[in-house]
Design a protein around this motif. Sequence first.
Motif, short mmCIF file in Angstrom:
data_model
loop_
_atom_site.label_atom_id
_atom_site.label_comp_id
_atom_site.label_asym_id
_atom_site.label_seq_id
_atom_site.Cartn_x
_atom_site.Cartn_y
_atom_site.Cartn_z
N TYR A 50 4.57 -3.79 -8.56
CA TYR A 50 5.59 -4.21 -9.53
C TYR A 50 4.98 -5.12 -10.60
O TYR A 50 5.23 -4.96 -11.79
CB TYR A 50 6.74 -4.92 -8.81
N ILE A 51 4.17 -6.07 -10.17
CA ILE A 51 3.53 -7.02 -11.10
C ILE A 51 2.62 -6.28 -12.08
O ILE A 51 2.68 -6.51 -13.29
CB ILE A 51 2.75 -8.09 -10.33
N PHE A 52 1.79 -5.37 -11.57
CA PHE A 52 0.88 -4.64 -12.46
C PHE A 52 1.64 -3.75 -13.44
O PHE A 52 1.27 -3.64 -14.59
CB PHE A 52 -0.16 -3.85 -11.67
N ARG A 53 2.72 -3.14 -12.98
CA ARG A 53 3.53 -2.32 -13.89
C ARG A 53 4.15 -3.20 -14.99
O ARG A 53 4.22 -2.81 -16.15
CB ARG A 53 4.61 -1.58 -13.13
N LYS A 54 4.59 -4.40 -14.61
CA LYS A 54 5.17 -5.33 -15.58
C LYS A 54 4.12 -5.72 -16.63
O LYS A 54 4.39 -5.71 -17.82
CB LYS A 54 5.65 -6.59 -14.84
N LEU A 55 2.91 -6.04 -16.17
CA LEU A 55 1.85 -6.45 -17.09
C LEU A 55 1.40 -5.30 -17.99
O LEU A 55 1.18 -5.49 -19.19
CB LEU A 55 0.66 -7.01 -16.32
N ILE A 56 1.28 -4.10 -17.43
CA ILE A 56 0.88 -2.94 -18.22
C ILE A 56 1.91 -2.67 -19.31
O ILE A 56 1.56 -2.38 -20.46
CB ILE A 56 0.66 -1.71 -17.32
N SER A 57 3.18 -2.80 -18.96
CA SER A 57 4.24 -2.61 -19.96
C SER A 57 4.13 -3.61 -21.10
O SER A 57 4.26 -3.24 -22.27
CB SER A 57 5.60 -2.72 -19.26
#
Length: 67
Positions: A53-60
Amino acid sequence: MRRINFSSGAPLEELVGYSRMIKIQEHIYIGGTTSVLPDGTVHGDTPLEQADYIFRKLISLLKEANA
């Protein structure tokens, strides 16, 4: 220098004036990130689910900044 603030929607960001990520010219700075949802609950039951979830948030956010 132009500063652009990016929010991930976490509840404390608006409450205390915190930006998850800022961009100043060609530099991007990202603050510590957790798997907290906008409603204040935690996403995921395992460290793997939380990290995803964190990595998806940062990539976004990085895509939003054209990084």
